[in-house]
Structure formats: structure tokens, C-alpha cells
Design an enzyme around this catalytic site. Sequence first.
Site, mmCIF file in Angstrom:
data_model
loop_
_atom_site.group_PDB
_atom_site.id
_atom_site.type_symbol
_atom_site.label_atom_id
_atom_site.label_comp_id
_atom_site.label_asym_id
_atom_site.label_seq_id
_atom_site.Cartn_x
_atom_site.Cartn_y
_atom_site.Cartn_z
ATOM 1 N N ARG A 1 0.839 -1.180 0.000
ATOM 2 C CA ARG A 1 0.000 0.000 0.000
ATOM 3 C C ARG A 1 0.879 1.235 0.000
ATOM 4 O O ARG A 1 1.731 1.380 0.862
ATOM 5 C CB ARG A 1 -0.833 -0.014 1.293
ATOM 6 C CG ARG A 1 -2.262 0.208 1.080
ATOM 7 C CD ARG A 1 -3.075 -0.048 2.290
ATOM 8 N NE ARG A 1 -2.519 0.353 3.564
ATOM 9 C CZ ARG A 1 -3.265 0.704 4.593
ATOM 10 N NH1 ARG A 1 -4.581 0.714 4.482
ATOM 11 N NH2 ARG A 1 -2.725 1.019 5.741
ATOM 12 N N THR B 1 -1.009 7.562 -0.700
ATOM 13 C CA THR B 1 -2.316 7.467 -1.366
ATOM 14 C C THR B 1 -3.171 6.340 -0.789
ATOM 15 O O THR B 1 -4.377 6.299 -1.022
ATOM 16 C CB THR B 1 -2.140 7.165 -2.865
ATOM 17 O OG1 THR B 1 -1.530 5.870 -2.990
ATOM 18 C CG2 THR B 1 -1.248 8.203 -3.537
ATOM 19 N N ASP C 1 0.317 -3.496 12.769
ATOM 20 C CA ASP C 1 0.715 -3.890 11.413
ATOM 21 C C ASP C 1 0.952 -5.405 11.375
ATOM 22 O O ASP C 1 1.901 -5.914 11.982
ATOM 23 C CB ASP C 1 2.007 -3.140 11.029
ATOM 24 C CG ASP C 1 2.374 -3.366 9.567
ATOM 25 O OD1 ASP C 1 2.427 -4.556 9.143
ATOM 26 O OD2 ASP C 1 2.606 -2.384 8.851
ATOM 27 N N ASP D 1 4.446 -6.523 10.010
ATOM 28 C CA ASP D 1 5.539 -6.243 10.952
ATOM 29 C C ASP D 1 5.477 -7.181 12.155
ATOM 30 O O ASP D 1 6.504 -7.667 12.633
ATOM 31 C CB ASP D 1 5.460 -4.794 11.428
ATOM 32 C CG ASP D 1 5.908 -3.808 10.358
ATOM 33 O OD1 ASP D 1 6.435 -4.250 9.315
ATOM 34 O OD2 ASP D 1 5.707 -2.595 10.555
HETATM 35 C C1 PRP Z 1 -1.361 -4.521 4.582
HETATM 36 C C2 PRP Z 1 -2.261 -5.740 4.653
HETATM 37 C C3 PRP Z 1 -3.026 -5.681 3.373
HETATM 38 C C4 PRP Z 1 -3.179 -4.212 3.159
HETATM 39 C C5 PRP Z 1 -4.550 -3.820 3.620
HETATM 40 O O1 PRP Z 1 -0.266 -4.790 3.784
HETATM 41 O O2 PRP Z 1 -1.573 -6.925 4.817
HETATM 42 O O3 PRP Z 1 -2.354 -6.276 2.286
HETATM 43 O O4 PRP Z 1 -2.193 -3.539 3.959
HETATM 44 O O5 PRP Z 1 -4.782 -2.519 3.294
HETATM 45 P P1 PRP Z 1 -5.897 -2.069 2.260
HETATM 46 O O6 PRP Z 1 -7.131 -2.872 2.567
HETATM 47 O O7 PRP Z 1 -6.052 -0.620 2.615
HETATM 48 O O8 PRP Z 1 -5.370 -2.287 0.891
HETATM 49 P P2 PRP Z 1 0.936 -3.764 3.588
HETATM 50 O O9 PRP Z 1 0.689 -2.856 2.439
HETATM 51 O O10 PRP Z 1 1.212 -3.087 4.908
HETATM 52 O O11 PRP Z 1 2.118 -4.698 3.150
HETATM 53 P P3 PRP Z 1 2.822 -5.909 3.914
HETATM 54 O O12 PRP Z 1 1.847 -7.056 3.865
HETATM 55 O O13 PRP Z 1 4.015 -6.143 3.070
HETATM 56 O O14 PRP Z 1 3.146 -5.496 5.316
#
Ligand code: PRP
Length: 210
Positions: A106, A110, A202, A205
Site C-alpha cells: 500500500r 495514497t 501492522d 511487521d
Molecule cells: C497490509 C495488509 C493488506 C493491506 C490492507 O499490507 O496486509 O495487504 O495492507 O490494506 P488495504 O485494505 O487498505 O489495501 P501492507 O501494504 O502493509 O504490506 P505488507 O503485507 O508487506 O506489510
Amino acid sequence: MPLPAQVHVSPHPLVKHKLSVLRDKSTEHRAFRELVRELALLLCYEATQDLPLTARTVETPMGLANGHKTEEAIGLVPILRAGLGLVDGVMELLPQVQVWHIGLYRDEKTLRPVQYYNKLPTEPTVSVCLVLDPMLATGGSAVATVDILKKWGVKRIKYLGLIAAPEGIEAFTSAHPDVPVHVAAVDERLNEIGFIMPGLGDAGDRQFGT
Ligand code: PRP
């Protein structure tokens, strides 16, 4: 507000108990990963209640019995990174599945998903896909992944996650009203930086110690 009929929140006491330990900020990475695995298994059990069966005769030590077998070609689609933690639990119940990884992160400003990994072959090799990601926040990542799978030609898709925000439910069910959503909880809201409140922090993390 009542949830759309396609959204299934697990009523199971073990799911509620384990999710509460998962949320706890004092839960360390190792226990966190184990809980994610266990929750994935329990939610998978609920999400697969409508798997089609065919008849099969089985020979027991005492004679013949009428049995069943699941024959559908199932694909797991973990969204990298955080979705990886859900794979092992699901594979304990469904050892024959194919796993197709989709990499999305993400954008912090944005909050829109950015794709960085996709090695799907041209033609679909499965008839049903379980999209795995612990968090449905804005819903952008899940919507984009299901878009990819529909373009790939998958006939039936389900989303399996741990915690959803109402905003994510709204976005996902509007974009994909035909895709069932199985989660352990729907929380209160998103905060100003797109985190689910009260959530669990998170998920990536906390699983990977980053
Ligand atoms: C987190 C989570 C989802 C996303 C959810 O991933 O695991 O994939 O955010 O957010 P959304 O519904 O607003 O799209 P992240 O982008 O933090 O990446 P990661 O899994 O690599 O930590």
C-alpha cells in the site's frame, strides 16, 4: 449497520479467544505467527463448508462404505507479505492446493495498492481461489487482487482474512458483490493513516519482526 450477506464473521469461541490474544500488544512474534496459523485453519474450515463433493466408495477393514471426495482444484492466493502467514494453516486442511502469490503494497500516501509480484500463468489452473490477507483496511489490496483473479478467469473466489474495517467491507462488497468474505472480526473504523482501529497494529511487521 448490518453487514452484507456475503460477509461472514466467525461466531466460533476459539476464533474470538485467539483473535483477542493476537490483538494484545504484548504477544510476541513467535506466538503471533502461531495464532495467525491457527486462525487461518479455523476460518478455512468455515469458508469451505460449501465445497462440492463427489461420491466415492471406500473399502474399510469391515466392508464397503459410501464415501466422498473433494475434487475441486483450489488455489490459495496470499497477498504478500502479510498473507503468507495464513498459508500454512489453510494447507493443513487443504494439502493439495496450488499457491499463487500476489505481491502488493500500500502506498503510504495514497493508500492505493501497488503491484510488485504476479507470476500467474496465462490460463487459470484452478477453479476456486481463496485470497488470503489478514487485514482488509481500505479494501484496495483485496479488490485489486480479486480483479486480477477474475481477469485470470477464476470462476469462484473467496476472501479469507482476520480483521476488516467497515470502510474495507463497503469498498470490497461494492466492487465484488459475488465474492464471500470470511473474517474473524469487523472492527470500528480506519484511522487517518489507514490502520484498522482497534485492530492489531501492522500484521506484516508483527509476524516478521520488522
Ligand atoms: C497490509 C495488509 C493488506 C493491506 C490492507 O499490507 O496486509 O495487504 O495492507 O490494506 P488495504 O485494505 O487498505 O489495501 P501492507 O501494504 O502493509 O504490506 P505488507 O503485507 O508487506 O506489510
